[in-house]
Design a protein around this motif. Structure first.
Motif, PDB file in Angstrom:
ATOM      1  N   ARG A 111      32.932   7.525  21.958  1.00 31.21           N
ATOM      2  CA  ARG A 111      32.359   8.694  22.610  1.00 31.21           C
ATOM      3  C   ARG A 111      31.423   9.378  21.620  1.00 31.21           C
ATOM      4  O   ARG A 111      31.817   9.661  20.487  1.00 31.21           O
ATOM      5  N   PRO A 112      30.196   9.666  22.014  1.00 31.13           N
ATOM      6  CA  PRO A 112      29.282  10.328  21.083  1.00 31.13           C
ATOM      7  C   PRO A 112      29.738  11.748  20.770  1.00 31.13           C
ATOM      8  O   PRO A 112      30.246  12.453  21.640  1.00 31.13           O
ATOM      9  N   ARG A 113      29.577  12.149  19.523  1.00 33.07           N
ATOM     10  CA  ARG A 113      29.854  13.522  19.100  1.00 33.07           C
ATOM     11  C   ARG A 113      28.526  14.250  19.159  1.00 33.07           C
ATOM     12  O   ARG A 113      27.757  14.245  18.210  1.00 33.07           O
ATOM     13  N   ASP A 114      28.225  14.848  20.300  1.00 33.17           N
ATOM     14  CA  ASP A 114      26.904  15.448  20.504  1.00 33.17           C
ATOM     15  C   ASP A 114      26.944  16.969  20.611  1.00 33.17           C
ATOM     16  O   ASP A 114      26.003  17.587  21.099  1.00 33.17           O
ATOM     17  N   GLU A 115      28.030  17.582  20.115  1.00 41.65           N
ATOM     18  CA  GLU A 115      28.151  19.040  20.222  1.00 41.65           C
ATOM     19  C   GLU A 115      27.006  19.761  19.511  1.00 41.65           C
ATOM     20  O   GLU A 115      26.449  20.736  20.031  1.00 41.65           O
ATOM     21  N   ALA A 136      24.220  22.180  21.165  1.00 38.88           N
ATOM     22  CA  ALA A 136      24.080  23.569  20.714  1.00 38.88           C
ATOM     23  C   ALA A 136      22.660  23.875  20.263  1.00 38.88           C
ATOM     24  O   ALA A 136      22.205  25.024  20.367  1.00 38.88           O
ATOM     25  N   CYS A 137      21.940  22.857  19.805  1.00 37.55           N
ATOM     26  CA  CYS A 137      20.547  23.040  19.367  1.00 37.55           C
ATOM     27  C   CYS A 137      19.559  22.941  20.520  1.00 37.55           C
ATOM     28  O   CYS A 137      18.352  23.097  20.318  1.00 37.55           O
ATOM     29  N   GLY A 138      20.070  22.647  21.717  1.00 36.42           N
ATOM     30  CA  GLY A 138      19.196  22.572  22.874  1.00 36.42           C
ATOM     31  C   GLY A 138      18.509  21.235  23.067  1.00 36.42           C
ATOM     32  O   GLY A 138      17.582  21.118  23.877  1.00 36.42           O
ATOM     33  N   LEU A 139      18.951  20.196  22.346  1.00 34.88           N
ATOM     34  CA  LEU A 139      18.348  18.875  22.529  1.00 34.88           C
ATOM     35  C   LEU A 139      18.808  18.271  23.853  1.00 34.88           C
ATOM     36  O   LEU A 139      19.926  18.513  24.307  1.00 34.88           O
ATOM     37  N   ARG A 199      25.185   9.498  29.428  1.00 34.86           N
ATOM     38  CA  ARG A 199      26.547   9.201  28.944  1.00 34.86           C
ATOM     39  C   ARG A 199      26.828   9.906  27.632  1.00 34.86           C
ATOM     40  O   ARG A 199      27.723   9.524  26.895  1.00 34.86           O
ATOM     41  N   GLY A 200      26.055  10.944  27.336  1.00 35.32           N
ATOM     42  CA  GLY A 200      26.219  11.677  26.089  1.00 35.32           C
ATOM     43  C   GLY A 200      25.281  11.137  25.029  1.00 35.32           C
ATOM     44  O   GLY A 200      24.564  10.173  25.240  1.00 35.32           O
ATOM     45  N   GLY A 201      25.282  11.792  23.891  1.00 33.45           N
ATOM     46  CA  GLY A 201      24.380  11.402  22.816  1.00 33.45           C
ATOM     47  C   GLY A 201      22.991  11.965  23.048  1.00 33.45           C
ATOM     48  O   GLY A 201      22.666  12.470  24.126  1.00 33.45           O
ATOM     49  N   VAL A 202      22.169  11.914  22.029  1.00 30.23           N
ATOM     50  CA  VAL A 202      20.809  12.442  22.108  1.00 30.23           C
ATOM     51  C   VAL A 202      19.941  11.480  22.906  1.00 30.23           C
ATOM     52  O   VAL A 202      19.937  10.274  22.652  1.00 30.23           O
ATOM     53  N   LYS A 203      19.204  12.022  23.866  1.00 32.97           N
ATOM     54  CA  LYS A 203      18.328  11.195  24.682  1.00 32.97           C
ATOM     55  C   LYS A 203      17.096  10.802  23.876  1.00 32.97           C
ATOM     56  O   LYS A 203      16.494  11.640  23.202  1.00 32.97           O
ATOM     57  N   VAL A 204      16.739   9.514  23.945  1.00 33.00           N
ATOM     58  CA  VAL A 204      15.556   9.012  23.247  1.00 33.00           C
ATOM     59  C   VAL A 204      14.693   8.213  24.219  1.00 33.00           C
ATOM     60  O   VAL A 204      15.152   7.813  25.283  1.00 33.00           O
ATOM     61  N   ASP A 213      11.792   4.829  24.702  1.00 35.40           N
ATOM     62  CA  ASP A 213      11.874   3.403  24.369  1.00 35.40           C
ATOM     63  C   ASP A 213      11.470   3.098  22.928  1.00 35.40           C
ATOM     64  O   ASP A 213      11.631   1.981  22.455  1.00 35.40           O
ATOM     65  N   ARG A 214      10.968   4.102  22.224  1.00 39.39           N
ATOM     66  CA  ARG A 214      10.644   3.947  20.788  1.00 39.39           C
ATOM     67  C   ARG A 214      11.630   4.713  19.916  1.00 39.39           C
ATOM     68  O   ARG A 214      11.394   4.945  18.753  1.00 39.39           O
ATOM     69  N   LEU A 215      12.759   5.124  20.531  1.00 40.91           N
ATOM     70  CA  LEU A 215      13.833   5.838  19.844  1.00 40.91           C
ATOM     71  C   LEU A 215      13.376   7.163  19.220  1.00 40.91           C
ATOM     72  O   LEU A 215      13.846   7.584  18.184  1.00 40.91           O
ATOM     73  N   ARG A 216      12.476   7.856  19.941  1.00 43.89           N
ATOM     74  CA  ARG A 216      12.004   9.175  19.486  1.00 43.89           C
ATOM     75  C   ARG A 216      12.666  10.235  20.333  1.00 43.89           C
ATOM     76  O   ARG A 216      13.017  10.067  21.445  1.00 43.89           O
TER      77      ARG A 216
END
Length: 125
Positions: free
Chosen positions: A99-103, A107-110, A115-120, A122-125
């Motif tokens: 499970r991603p730890r995306d707290e 909290a930073c508004g990203l 399914r959790g985690g930071v959305k990127v 197709d170039r992982l940006r």
């Protein structure tokens, strides 16, 4: 031997234990193996194929704990079909879900992925 987790890595671990000549049991909390990857019907087909190899699958179980004695691990206590039982094993491999730890990101508004985690992109940006 017991493998806790019935995802891809758990199946791979169980196959390795089988190849070593050990009786392997897979313990999965979800109603079927590969719960993230396949639907229940495909999970049932996979269970049949894996059990034909000699690996026993226990799906829909609650894991109560690992039992040990003076010589090490002796089994895993589970609840299966409403009954408490022990799967005897001298080795336990944990391949539980990730499970991603995306707290912090949240909290930073990203923006988060579905399914959790930071959305990127197709170039992982």
């Amino acid at each position: 031997a017991v493998v806790i987790g019935g995802g891809f890595l758990g199946l791979e671990a169980a196959k390795a234990l089988y190849d070593l000549g050990l009786q392997a049991h897979i313990l999965e909390m979800a109603p079927h193996i590969l719960p993230v990857q396949v639907d229940p019907a495909a999970g049932a087909m996979m269970k049949k194929k894996v059990e034909e190899l000699g690996v026993k699958i226990h799906a829909g179980v609650k894991i109560e704990g690992v039992i040990s004695g003076p010589g090490g691990v002796t089994g895993v206590k589970i609840v299966e079909d409403g009954k408490e039982t022990v799967v005897e094993a001298g080795l336990v491999c944990v391949s539980a879900g990730i499970r991603p730890r995306d707290e912090l990101a949240k909290a930073c508004g990203l923006e988060l992925g579905s399914r959790g985690g930071v959305k990127v992109d197709d170039r992982l940006r």
